[in-house]
Scaffold this motif. Structure first.
Motif, short mmCIF file in Angstrom:
data_model
loop_
_atom_site.label_atom_id
_atom_site.label_comp_id
_atom_site.label_asym_id
_atom_site.label_seq_id
_atom_site.Cartn_x
_atom_site.Cartn_y
_atom_site.Cartn_z
N ASN A 112 0.81 -1.21 0.00
CA ASN A 112 0.00 0.00 0.00
C ASN A 112 0.85 1.27 0.00
OD1 ASN A 112 -2.51 -1.41 0.05
ND2 ASN A 112 -2.27 -1.73 2.25
N GLY A 113 1.98 1.21 -0.67
CA GLY A 113 2.83 2.38 -0.79
C GLY A 113 3.86 2.52 0.31
N ALA A 114 3.91 1.59 1.26
CA ALA A 114 4.87 1.68 2.36
C ALA A 114 6.29 1.42 1.89
CB ALA A 114 4.51 0.69 3.47
N ALA A 115 6.45 0.75 0.77
CA ALA A 115 7.78 0.46 0.23
C ALA A 115 7.66 0.34 -1.29
CB ALA A 115 8.35 -0.82 0.84
N HIS A 116 8.80 0.28 -1.94
CA HIS A 116 8.83 0.17 -3.40
C HIS A 116 9.84 -0.88 -3.82
CE1 HIS A 116 7.20 4.21 -2.75
NE2 HIS A 116 6.72 4.14 -3.98
N ILE A 117 9.58 -1.54 -4.93
CA ILE A 117 10.62 -2.33 -5.57
C ILE A 117 11.00 -1.57 -6.84
CG2 ILE A 117 9.74 -4.49 -4.62
CD1 ILE A 117 9.50 -4.66 -8.11
N GLY A 142 19.02 -3.39 -8.99
CA GLY A 142 17.73 -3.16 -8.35
C GLY A 142 17.65 -3.87 -7.03
N ASN A 143 16.50 -3.79 -6.37
CA ASN A 143 16.34 -4.48 -5.09
C ASN A 143 15.58 -5.80 -5.26
OD1 ASN A 143 13.81 -3.42 -5.55
ND2 ASN A 143 13.61 -2.37 -3.60
N VAL A 144 15.68 -6.39 -6.47
CA VAL A 144 15.26 -7.77 -6.72
C VAL A 144 16.49 -8.53 -7.20
CG1 VAL A 144 12.86 -7.20 -7.24
CG2 VAL A 144 14.55 -7.19 -9.07
N THR A 241 10.30 -3.32 5.13
CA THR A 241 10.45 -2.77 3.78
C THR A 241 11.12 -3.78 2.89
OG1 THR A 241 12.60 -1.81 4.34
CG2 THR A 241 10.65 -0.42 4.66
N ALA A 242 10.88 -3.62 1.58
CA ALA A 242 11.44 -4.58 0.61
C ALA A 242 12.76 -4.11 0.05
CB ALA A 242 10.43 -4.78 -0.53
N GLY A 243 13.36 -3.11 0.62
CA GLY A 243 14.64 -2.62 0.11
C GLY A 243 14.53 -1.16 -0.24
N GLN A 244 15.59 -0.42 -0.04
CA GLN A 244 15.55 1.00 -0.28
C GLN A 244 15.57 1.29 -1.77
OE1 GLN A 244 18.75 3.00 1.57
NE2 GLN A 244 18.02 5.06 1.12
N ASN A 245 14.77 2.29 -2.18
CA ASN A 245 14.76 2.65 -3.59
C ASN A 245 15.97 3.50 -3.88
OD1 ASN A 245 14.10 5.52 -3.18
ND2 ASN A 245 12.15 4.72 -2.44
#
Length: 287
Positions: A112-117, A142-144, A241-245
């Protein structure tokens, strides 16, 4: 008279030979276009991922677009417009161009916008692959762990094009492969449908849904929920979080403050991909 018959016989024989040697792909394209036309929407499918292999299948979708191939190609290669063309992307920007390739930054909100990939990918210029025109995306950083994409375009005639997208994302977190593949298939469906709608001059699906809701008796416009995207497959558990943008920011819980795309001058400051991720950048296997 005899000479005339001989010429006619030779012409007829050559015509029969030409028909017998016609590529099967032409017949397959006709059959495929008829199937997609009768379906009226995207046809979803999956492919085994190779080069290297992965337990996550590649997600794909095919659709018939009532528009010439050059018009469809123009939309597919408008990478900077993905943020408005394809709803999962809230950031898209061309960082550099060289020898027909484009270095593209893509960002998708999750939780819901709390983090970004995010990923930076090299998009190849269109190349011929049999009857298809192919545009491939190769992961750079990237963070994948990995990202691959392949657009396929085939002209059925002057006014119809078969469009396909095959996409693969390997999250760094240990999500079930089947769950990730499901998200990839949905994302491919949403992408080809969005391109078709824009090429045919239709409003986005979200606008149509809102209009239909408002037109219903006693109805009022309601916000439409976004379908899951491949980004969701790479999301962290709630609260993580899924990783910093690459801009070093994350949005708030309401998703209103999305991180800006990096400028070309700041590309060198992006987090580097590890060697294993970089080597996993070969194209998705063909069917």
């Amino acid at each position: 008279m005899k000479k005339w018959w001989s010429v006619s016989l030779i012409a007829f024989s050559l015509a029969v030979l030409a028909l017998s040697l016609s590529p099967r792909s032409a017949h397959a394209a006709d059959a495929e276009s008829e199937k997609l036309a009768s379906l009226g929407r995207a046809l979803r499918y999956t492919l085994k991922t190779t080069g290297p292999a992965s337990p996550i299948d590649t997600g794909g979708a095919a659709i018939l677009v009532k528009a010439p191939l050059p018009a469809v190609r123009k939309l597919v290669t408008s990478y900077g417009s993905y943020k408005t063309l394809i709803s999962p992307f809230d950031q898209s920007r061309v960082l550099a161009k060289r020898k027909g390739s484009s270095e593209v930054y893509l960002q998708v909100p999750i939780l819901n916008g709390a983090a970004h990939i995010w990923t930076v990918a090299d998009m190849s210029p269109p190349t011929k692959d049999g009857a298809d025109e192919v545009i491939s995306g190769r992961f750079k950083r990237g963070n994948v762990a990995d990202f691959r994409a392949r657009w396929r375009l085939r002209a059925v005639d002057d006014q119809h094009t078969i469009l396909k997208l095959e996409i693969f994302v390997a999250p760094k977190l240990p999500f079930p492969p089947s769950a990730v593949t499901t998200q990839l298939v949905r994302a491919a469906d949403k992408a080809v449908t969005a391109v078709r709608d824009r090429a045919e001059g239709k409003p986005p699906s979200s606008v149509r849904a809102t209009t239909a809701s408002a037109a219903a008796p006693g109805g009022s416009p309601q916000p439409t929920a976004s379908a899951p995207t491949p980004a969701a497959s790479s999301s962290a558990p709630a609260g993580q979080t899924a990783g910093q943008n690459p801009a070093g920011q994350t949005a708030g819980q309401n998703g209103d403050a999305a991180a800006p795309a990096p400028s070309p001058a700041s590309v060198s400051t992006l987090p580097p991909a590890d060697d294993a991720s970089v080597h996993r950048s070969k194209d998705v296997a063909r069917r």
